[in-house]
Design a protein around this motif. Sequence first.
Motif, mmCIF file in Angstrom:
data_model
loop_
_atom_site.group_PDB
_atom_site.id
_atom_site.type_symbol
_atom_site.label_atom_id
_atom_site.label_comp_id
_atom_site.label_asym_id
_atom_site.label_seq_id
_atom_site.Cartn_x
_atom_site.Cartn_y
_atom_site.Cartn_z
ATOM 1 N N PHE A 116 0.680 36.359 31.702
ATOM 2 C CA PHE A 116 -0.004 36.919 32.855
ATOM 3 C C PHE A 116 0.018 38.450 32.878
ATOM 4 C CE2 PHE A 116 1.101 32.627 34.259
ATOM 5 C CZ PHE A 116 -0.174 32.172 34.548
ATOM 6 N N ILE A 117 0.458 39.071 31.802
ATOM 7 C CA ILE A 117 0.441 40.530 31.738
ATOM 8 C C ILE A 117 -0.969 40.974 31.390
ATOM 9 C CG2 ILE A 117 1.270 42.555 30.477
ATOM 10 C CD1 ILE A 117 3.991 41.174 30.308
ATOM 11 N N LYS A 118 -1.540 41.799 32.284
ATOM 12 C CA LYS A 118 -2.914 42.271 32.106
ATOM 13 C C LYS A 118 -2.981 43.561 31.309
ATOM 14 C CE LYS A 118 -5.512 42.175 35.778
ATOM 15 N NZ LYS A 118 -5.999 42.300 37.163
ATOM 16 N N SER A 119 -2.025 44.458 31.532
ATOM 17 C CA SER A 119 -2.054 45.725 30.797
ATOM 18 C C SER A 119 -0.670 46.346 30.719
ATOM 19 C CB SER A 119 -3.028 46.712 31.449
ATOM 20 O OG SER A 119 -2.524 47.157 32.690
ATOM 21 N N ILE A 120 -0.519 47.175 29.709
ATOM 22 C CA ILE A 120 0.698 47.952 29.494
ATOM 23 C C ILE A 120 0.228 49.386 29.251
ATOM 24 C CG2 ILE A 120 2.649 48.332 27.935
ATOM 25 C CD1 ILE A 120 2.493 45.307 27.272
ATOM 26 N N ALA A 121 0.702 50.321 30.074
ATOM 27 C CA ALA A 121 0.224 51.702 29.961
ATOM 28 C C ALA A 121 1.376 52.693 30.067
ATOM 29 C CB ALA A 121 -0.800 51.983 31.057
ATOM 30 N N ALA A 122 1.277 53.757 29.284
ATOM 31 C CA ALA A 122 2.272 54.823 29.347
ATOM 32 C C ALA A 122 2.219 55.501 30.709
ATOM 33 C CB ALA A 122 2.014 55.847 28.254
ATOM 34 N N LYS A 123 3.377 55.823 31.226
ATOM 35 C CA LYS A 123 3.495 56.539 32.501
ATOM 36 C C LYS A 123 4.519 57.640 32.270
ATOM 37 C CE LYS A 123 2.656 56.947 36.911
ATOM 38 N NZ LYS A 123 1.342 57.229 37.443
ATOM 39 N N GLY A 124 4.048 58.845 32.041
ATOM 40 C CA GLY A 124 4.970 59.926 31.712
ATOM 41 C C GLY A 124 5.372 59.846 30.246
ATOM 42 N N GLU A 125 6.461 60.534 29.917
ATOM 43 C CA GLU A 125 6.890 60.607 28.521
ATOM 44 C C GLU A 125 7.651 59.388 28.034
ATOM 45 O OE1 GLU A 125 8.869 64.134 27.282
ATOM 46 O OE2 GLU A 125 7.553 65.427 28.455
ATOM 47 N N LEU B 256 9.229 52.743 26.051
ATOM 48 C CA LEU B 256 7.935 53.175 25.536
ATOM 49 C C LEU B 256 6.965 51.997 25.482
ATOM 50 C CD1 LEU B 256 9.151 55.505 22.632
ATOM 51 C CD2 LEU B 256 8.304 56.176 24.896
ATOM 52 N N PRO B 257 5.667 52.248 25.648
ATOM 53 C CA PRO B 257 4.677 51.165 25.659
ATOM 54 C C PRO B 257 4.698 50.305 24.397
ATOM 55 C CG PRO B 257 3.668 53.230 26.330
ATOM 56 C CD PRO B 257 5.059 53.552 25.890
ATOM 57 N N ASP B 258 4.902 50.916 23.228
ATOM 58 C CA ASP B 258 4.926 50.139 21.982
ATOM 59 C C ASP B 258 6.065 49.128 21.979
ATOM 60 O OD1 ASP B 258 2.718 51.488 21.016
ATOM 61 O OD2 ASP B 258 3.901 52.918 19.844
ATOM 62 N N HIS B 259 7.205 49.528 22.503
ATOM 63 C CA HIS B 259 8.365 48.629 22.569
ATOM 64 C C HIS B 259 8.089 47.477 23.540
ATOM 65 C CE1 HIS B 259 12.568 47.498 23.769
ATOM 66 N NE2 HIS B 259 12.613 47.385 22.460
ATOM 67 N N VAL B 260 7.532 47.791 24.697
ATOM 68 C CA VAL B 260 7.202 46.752 25.688
ATOM 69 C C VAL B 260 6.172 45.780 25.098
ATOM 70 C CG1 VAL B 260 6.210 46.305 27.966
ATOM 71 C CG2 VAL B 260 7.761 48.244 27.647
ATOM 72 N N ALA B 261 5.144 46.315 24.451
ATOM 73 C CA ALA B 261 4.107 45.463 23.852
ATOM 74 C C ALA B 261 4.696 44.535 22.790
ATOM 75 C CB ALA B 261 3.008 46.326 23.248
ATOM 76 N N ALA B 262 5.620 45.031 21.995
ATOM 77 C CA ALA B 262 6.248 44.202 20.959
ATOM 78 C C ALA B 262 7.037 43.056 21.584
ATOM 79 C CB ALA B 262 7.152 45.058 20.080
ATOM 80 N N ILE B 263 7.750 43.340 22.662
ATOM 81 C CA ILE B 263 8.526 42.297 23.347
ATOM 82 C C ILE B 263 7.593 41.243 23.938
ATOM 83 C CG2 ILE B 263 10.015 41.852 25.352
ATOM 84 C CD1 ILE B 263 11.257 44.642 24.807
ATOM 85 N N VAL B 264 6.520 41.689 24.571
ATOM 86 C CA VAL B 264 5.556 40.761 25.182
ATOM 87 C C VAL B 264 4.889 39.913 24.105
ATOM 88 C CG1 VAL B 264 3.373 40.625 26.437
ATOM 89 C CG2 VAL B 264 5.166 42.178 27.221
ATOM 90 N N ASN B 265 4.454 40.537 23.021
ATOM 91 C CA ASN B 265 3.798 39.791 21.944
ATOM 92 C C ASN B 265 4.722 38.745 21.330
ATOM 93 O OD1 ASN B 265 1.323 41.033 22.176
ATOM 94 N ND2 ASN B 265 1.821 42.630 20.708
ATOM 95 N N ALA B 266 5.986 39.067 21.200
ATOM 96 C CA ALA B 266 6.944 38.116 20.639
ATOM 97 C C ALA B 266 7.151 36.921 21.563
ATOM 98 C CB ALA B 266 8.276 38.812 20.371
ATOM 99 N N THR C 151 6.807 53.146 31.117
ATOM 100 C CA THR C 151 5.636 52.299 30.927
ATOM 101 C C THR C 151 5.388 51.517 32.200
ATOM 102 O OG1 THR C 151 6.126 52.062 28.576
ATOM 103 C CG2 THR C 151 4.708 50.390 29.543
ATOM 104 N N GLU C 152 4.116 51.373 32.569
ATOM 105 C CA GLU C 152 3.738 50.519 33.691
ATOM 106 C C GLU C 152 3.184 49.211 33.142
ATOM 107 O OE1 GLU C 152 2.631 53.235 37.528
ATOM 108 O OE2 GLU C 152 0.982 52.514 36.291
#
Length: 87
Positions: A19-28, A47-57, A31-32
């Motif tokens: 149900f995650i619609k988006s992952i976006a950088a917020k500041g340095e 960082l967004p890349d780390h969050v995306a990797a966790i979600v994809n896994a 991530t939102e």
Amino acid sequence: MLVKVIDHKGKERFINAAFIKSIAAKGEDQTEIEVSGWAVKVRVNQLPDHVAAIVNAALPGNLDALLATEAEQQQQNESTAIIAVIG
């Protein structure tokens, strides 16, 4: 499929990865995460890349099959509710 994240205030949250619609950088270094059905976005100190990797896994290998199964279940629940109202 549940992903555990700790928001920027230190609160643990478990999010269904499907149900995650988006992952976006917020500041340095934050991530939102936008979750379908939630009124607010979750901000985490990663960082967004780390969050995306966790979600994809956490997602199943065949997401299309999962979505089809959920749609079928919802349709059955609606049919049951209609029968209950008529019956």
